[in-house]
Scaffold this active site. Structure first.
Site, PDB file in Angstrom:
ATOM      1  N   VAL A  46      12.144   1.500  -1.938  1.00  0.00           N
ATOM      2  CA  VAL A  46      11.376   0.406  -0.140  1.00  0.00           C
ATOM      3  C   VAL A  46      11.189   1.366   0.755  1.00  0.00           C
ATOM      4  O   VAL A  46      10.676   1.397   1.932  1.00  0.00           O
ATOM      5  CB  VAL A  46      11.934  -0.799  -0.175  1.00  0.00           C
ATOM      6  CG1 VAL A  46      11.012  -1.770   0.684  1.00  0.00           C
ATOM      7  CG2 VAL A  46      11.704  -1.481  -1.669  1.00  0.00           C
ATOM      8  N   CYS A  47      12.628   1.878   1.573  1.00  0.00           N
ATOM      9  CA  CYS A  47      12.639   2.389   2.924  1.00  0.00           C
ATOM     10  C   CYS A  47      11.271   3.109   3.115  1.00  0.00           C
ATOM     11  O   CYS A  47      10.983   3.327   4.353  1.00  0.00           O
ATOM     12  CB  CYS A  47      14.093   2.987   2.694  1.00  0.00           C
ATOM     13  SG  CYS A  47      15.281   1.974   2.545  1.00  0.00           S
ATOM     14  N   PRO A  48      10.733   4.604   2.396  1.00  0.00           N
ATOM     15  CA  PRO A  48      10.008   5.506   2.955  1.00  0.00           C
ATOM     16  C   PRO A  48       8.836   4.689   2.585  1.00  0.00           C
ATOM     17  O   PRO A  48       7.687   5.624   3.822  1.00  0.00           O
ATOM     18  CB  PRO A  48      10.303   6.188   1.526  1.00  0.00           C
ATOM     19  CG  PRO A  48      10.654   6.173   0.355  1.00  0.00           C
ATOM     20  CD  PRO A  48      11.990   5.077   1.008  1.00  0.00           C
ATOM     21  N   LEU A  51       8.860   2.903   6.518  1.00  0.00           N
ATOM     22  CA  LEU A  51       8.539   4.446   7.391  1.00  0.00           C
ATOM     23  C   LEU A  51       7.313   4.452   7.141  1.00  0.00           C
ATOM     24  O   LEU A  51       6.713   5.168   8.737  1.00  0.00           O
ATOM     25  CB  LEU A  51       9.347   5.435   7.272  1.00  0.00           C
ATOM     26  CG  LEU A  51      11.529   4.584   8.004  1.00  0.00           C
ATOM     27  CD1 LEU A  51      12.016   3.531   7.622  1.00  0.00           C
ATOM     28  CD2 LEU A  51      12.432   5.460   8.093  1.00  0.00           C
TER      29      LEU A  51
END
Length: 187
Positions: A46-48, A51
């Site tokens: 999920v993080c990328p 960002l």
């Protein structure tokens, strides 16, 4: 206890941004609006997406005088390696702060102690270093940069217009409210 209207606690950390390492402290934040955007870890799922979404809206944040800082418990070296290998993270032009000791993550009450990772915490900090917005999500729930941008604009508006408040779904240029006895029960 809520972090709203508290001052950012002292910290010192290394960050990576567009091919360079540099130091960031609480003093770095003074004089500009800032977003602290905590996420669990580099090289995840999920993080990328989050960002990259912020990267796609970065110019809009810059236009309103707001710096973005992505923060995880990874090192600044890991941030560079991620930017070098991920097409999504290669788009990121804002600072990625390494917090391997977890000091900053603990200061903002988003540390998952048993995992050594951060929850998805979003904090808007005013130019005096005071936290004006705090949202913490379960790590399976991604955030939306457009909604964050709207909230930063609302925080900036009420800071510049004491006595006014921004209603739900307020957008820049829309009507605000002036709380008063005459307004009670009329909304």
């Amino acid at each position: 206890m809520s972090l709203i209207n508290t001052t950012v606690k002292p910290f010192k950390a290394q960050a990576y941004q567009t091919g360079k390492f540099f130091e960031v402290t609480e003093q770095t934040l003074k004089g500009k609006w800032s977003v602290f955007f905590f996420y669990p870890a580099d090289f995840t799922f999920v993080c990328p997406t989050e960002l990259e979404d912020l990267a796609e809206h970065h110019a809009e944040f810059q236009k309103i005088g707001c710096d973005i800082y992505g923060i995880s418990t990874d090192t600044h070296f890991a941030h560079k390696a991620w930017a070098d290998t991920s097409p999504a993270i290669a788009k990121v032009k804002y600072a990625l702060i390494g917090d391997p000791t977890g000091q900053i993550t603990r200061n903002f009450d988003v540390m998952i102690e048993e995992e050594g990772l951060a929850l998805r915490g979003t904090f808007v900090i005013n130019p005096e270093g005071v936290i004006k917005l705090c949202e913490i999500h379960d790590n399976g729930i991604g955030r939306d940069a457009r909604e964050l941008l709207r909230k930063v604009k609302a925080a900036q508006y009420i800071a510049a217009h004491p006595g006014e408040v921004c209603p739900a779904k307020w957008e820049e240029g829309a009507a605000t409210l002036k709380p008063s006895l005459d307004l009670v029960g009329k909304i």
